[in-house]
Design a protein around this motif. Sequence first.
Motif: not given
Length: 214
Positions: A45-56
């Motif tokens: 989840l944390r690894a996916d969040m890194v990608e998500e918030f970079r995109a945001n």
Amino acid sequence: MRESSGRVGVALIAEFFVIIAGVLAALWADAWWEGRQASAYEAQLRADMVEEFRANAAILQTDLASNREVLDPLQRLIERDPAGPSVDPYLPFITIEATGYGFDPVMGVSRALVASGDLAGISDRPLRLLLAEWAAGVTEHNRRNQNHTDSYRHVTLPRLATMAGDGTWTPAEHREARILLGAQVELFVGVLETQERLLELSDRILQYLDTGSI
């Protein structure tokens, strides 16, 4: 006979403790495995969040740059005092969508967790608080952006179009247009402020995911 019975009793007691020990070992192994799976799940989840918030963060930077391009001429227009019958100063805000760009976050892990009400699945309390703050910030942005868009489409734009209908502007119409656009600028600035706060928050979330500290 008594000695034989005693041996049977000891054997039964020993067998009982062996069974208990086996059950406890199985429970411990099961708990250990579940804990390992939960840790692996949260790490993913944390690894996916890194990608998500970079995109945001990238989306917010683009939206802010585009919105400032819309806002700057609006501000310049209401800061000067247009005179005469010319309609030219207002044409850009009658012929184009001057509502700017509302932020639409990517559909990622945090958005799914908030939508499902499953933030409790994150054991890291500071991260949960950051994600809850993010969700509240997105909701506030959406509210302000909706107010800004509705005001422009249903109040400001129709009134400007009506006043521009005869091709000339009276002093009273100039004053009314500046009042309308001034109110619109205030709403638009509110949208940009929420986007700036979300960008700052996305940076804090990324920092926490990377370092474990805010």
